[in-house]
Design an enzyme around this catalytic site. Structure first.
Site, PDB file in Angstrom:
ATOM      1  N   THR A 135       0.854  -1.207   0.000  1.00  0.00           N
ATOM      2  CA  THR A 135       0.000   0.000   0.000  1.00  0.00           C
ATOM      3  C   THR A 135       0.884   1.249   0.000  1.00  0.00           C
ATOM      4  O   THR A 135       1.988   1.224   0.537  1.00  0.00           O
ATOM      5  CB  THR A 135      -0.890  -0.020   1.262  1.00  0.00           C
ATOM      6  OG1 THR A 135      -1.846  -1.054   1.094  1.00  0.00           O
ATOM      7  CG2 THR A 135      -1.597   1.298   1.511  1.00  0.00           C
ATOM      8  N   ARG A 163     -15.044  -6.059  -0.571  1.00  0.00           N
ATOM      9  CA  ARG A 163     -14.409  -5.755   0.718  1.00  0.00           C
ATOM     10  C   ARG A 163     -13.790  -4.356   0.670  1.00  0.00           C
ATOM     11  O   ARG A 163     -13.132  -3.989  -0.294  1.00  0.00           O
ATOM     12  CB  ARG A 163     -13.339  -6.801   1.010  1.00  0.00           C
ATOM     13  CG  ARG A 163     -12.551  -6.588   2.311  1.00  0.00           C
ATOM     14  CD  ARG A 163     -11.258  -5.863   2.075  1.00  0.00           C
ATOM     15  NE  ARG A 163     -10.396  -5.834   3.255  1.00  0.00           N
ATOM     16  CZ  ARG A 163      -9.288  -5.102   3.348  1.00  0.00           C
ATOM     17  NH1 ARG A 163      -8.909  -4.356   2.329  1.00  0.00           N
ATOM     18  NH2 ARG A 163      -8.562  -5.116   4.439  1.00  0.00           N
ATOM     19  N   VAL A 164     -14.013  -3.581   1.716  1.00  0.00           N
ATOM     20  CA  VAL A 164     -13.423  -2.252   1.808  1.00  0.00           C
ATOM     21  C   VAL A 164     -12.498  -2.230   3.026  1.00  0.00           C
ATOM     22  O   VAL A 164     -12.882  -2.675   4.106  1.00  0.00           O
ATOM     23  CB  VAL A 164     -14.514  -1.168   1.962  1.00  0.00           C
ATOM     24  CG1 VAL A 164     -13.893   0.201   2.199  1.00  0.00           C
ATOM     25  CG2 VAL A 164     -15.404  -1.145   0.727  1.00  0.00           C
ATOM     26  N   GLY A 165     -11.286  -1.719   2.821  1.00  0.00           N
ATOM     27  CA  GLY A 165     -10.321  -1.660   3.925  1.00  0.00           C
ATOM     28  C   GLY A 165     -10.189  -0.265   4.499  1.00  0.00           C
ATOM     29  O   GLY A 165     -10.924   0.664   4.144  1.00  0.00           O
ATOM     30  N   ASP A 166      -9.223  -0.124   5.374  1.00  0.00           N
ATOM     31  CA  ASP A 166      -8.988   1.146   6.079  1.00  0.00           C
ATOM     32  C   ASP A 166      -8.576   2.284   5.153  1.00  0.00           C
ATOM     33  O   ASP A 166      -8.805   3.454   5.466  1.00  0.00           O
ATOM     34  CB  ASP A 166      -7.884   0.950   7.117  1.00  0.00           C
ATOM     35  CG  ASP A 166      -6.571   0.548   6.439  1.00  0.00           C
ATOM     36  OD1 ASP A 166      -6.507  -0.555   5.866  1.00  0.00           O
ATOM     37  OD2 ASP A 166      -5.627   1.360   6.454  1.00  0.00           O
ATOM     38  N   THR A 186      -0.788   1.662   6.872  1.00  0.00           N
ATOM     39  CA  THR A 186      -0.809   0.451   6.055  1.00  0.00           C
ATOM     40  C   THR A 186      -0.857  -0.757   6.980  1.00  0.00           C
ATOM     41  O   THR A 186      -0.490  -0.661   8.140  1.00  0.00           O
ATOM     42  CB  THR A 186       0.431   0.376   5.140  1.00  0.00           C
ATOM     43  OG1 THR A 186       0.368  -0.838   4.374  1.00  0.00           O
ATOM     44  CG2 THR A 186       1.729   0.378   5.932  1.00  0.00           C
ATOM     45  N   GLY A 187      -1.332  -1.878   6.457  1.00  0.00           N
ATOM     46  CA  GLY A 187      -1.368  -3.089   7.279  1.00  0.00           C
ATOM     47  C   GLY A 187      -2.713  -3.773   7.184  1.00  0.00           C
ATOM     48  O   GLY A 187      -3.471  -3.555   6.240  1.00  0.00           O
ATOM     49  N   GLY A 189      -6.158  -4.180   7.260  1.00  0.00           N
ATOM     50  CA  GLY A 189      -7.191  -3.149   7.242  1.00  0.00           C
ATOM     51  C   GLY A 189      -8.240  -3.333   8.317  1.00  0.00           C
ATOM     52  O   GLY A 189      -8.696  -2.361   8.934  1.00  0.00           O
TER      53      GLY A 189
HETATM   54  N1  ASP Z   1      -4.390  -1.551   4.640  1.00  0.00           N
HETATM   55  C1  ASP Z   1      -4.651  -2.155   3.367  1.00  0.00           C
HETATM   56  C2  ASP Z   1      -6.003  -2.806   3.404  1.00  0.00           C
HETATM   57  O1  ASP Z   1      -6.310  -3.493   4.350  1.00  0.00           O
HETATM   58  C3  ASP Z   1      -3.639  -3.173   2.954  1.00  0.00           C
HETATM   59  C4  ASP Z   1      -2.195  -2.777   3.121  1.00  0.00           C
HETATM   60  O2  ASP Z   1      -1.898  -1.764   3.726  1.00  0.00           O
HETATM   61  O3  ASP Z   1      -1.326  -3.512   2.651  1.00  0.00           O
HETATM   62  O4  ASP Z   1      -6.735  -2.690   2.456  1.00  0.00           O
END
Ligand code: ASP
Length: 266
Positions: A135, A163-166, A186-187, A189
């Site tokens: 990300t 799916r929706v992430g952070d 990042t990480g 979500g």
């Molecule tokens: N945070 C992102 C998500 O969960 C993924 C990532 O940061 O690698 O969509």
């Protein structure tokens, strides 16, 4: 990352806005197929790219975001247009594409976003759980004291369609308040959403006044209470930086008037 830092820097050093700088930096990273954003993003369970992105300026707390968007090469610019339009904050899927059309942002061929590398990884990964990484994000402080933050991602590999992430959620993956700071995360979500990591990080920064310390405490929160892994980049109102991560790697590039050219701690 050097190119991205310089793209943002060129705007800032010419007296431009932090919001333009973070958009420009993130666009460079979206265009680079080595990152999980724009072209080169991870594939969802169905082998498709669905993109999340958000952008925020910290003076008037203006923000824009998109989620689960296919067929757009630079979702950060779409998020920016939503911010500029000023009516809504988050548009998803087909509705986001309709807005893109009205804003003059061209749709791309969905296949143009899929790289051979991600197609191969998708085939190998099919039986495994979602994985994170790649990300992109940027935070900037401009001459007038405005802070902006932006984040863009393909999400987690093998995610369920829709799916929706952070990264699409203001307060989670992205937050900016010019009197305090700006952050991009990042990480995992789901873990980041659980602890509202972006907003909480700025609360730590406000209390402690130390971006390095605030970044570390926020990542501890992500690991311990969020039960996930990740990292974040942070900038305070004085231009001091902080970053922390619990994952094996999170490359960072930093540029300031004191540094002749972008510095990467790696
Ligand atoms: N945070 C992102 C998500 O969960 C993924 C990532 O940061 O690698 O969509």
């Amino acid at each position: 990352m050097r190119a991205a830092a310089l793209a943002g820097w060129r705007i800032l050093s010419a007296g431009g806005a932090a919001l333009d700088a973070v958009e420009a930096a993130v666009r460079v990273l979206e265009d680079d197929p080595g990152f999980n954003a724009g072209r080169g993003s991870v594939l969802n369970r169905d082998g498709m790219v669905e993109l999340d992105a958000s952008i925020m300026e910290g003076d008037r707390l203006q923000c824009g975001a998109v989620a689960a968007v296919p067929r757009v090469a630079n979702p950060i610019t779409l998020a920016r247009r939503i911010l500029d339009a000023g009516r809504h904050i988050l548009l998803v899927g087909e509705g986001a594409l309709a807005f893109a059309r009205s804003a003059g942002i061209a749709e791309c061929d969905p296949a143009a976003l899929v790289t051979d590398r991600q197609r191969r990884r998708h085939a190998e990964r099919a039986a495994r759980r979602s994985t994170i990484g790649g990300t992109v994000g940027a935070v900037a402080l401009d001459r007038s004291g405005t802070i902006a933050a932006a984040t863009s991602t393909g999400g987690t590999a093998g995610k369920a369609p829709g799916r929706v992430g952070d990264s699409a959620l203001i307060g989670c993956g992205t937050y900016a308040e010019s009197s305090v700071g700006g952050v991009s995360c990042t990480g995992d979500g789901e873990a980041i959403i659980r602890v509202v990591l972006g907003h909480r990080t700025l609360a730590y920064l406000k209390d402690a006044g130390d971006p390095e310390y605030a970044a570390k405490v926020a990542v501890d929160l992500l690991v311990e209470e969020g039960r996930g892994q990740g990292g974040l980049i942070l900038l305070d109102w004085r231009g001091r930086t902080g970053y922390a991560y619990s994952t094996p790697l999170m490359p960072v590039a930093i540029m300031s008037p004191a540094l002749g050219e972008p510095r990467t701690p790696f």
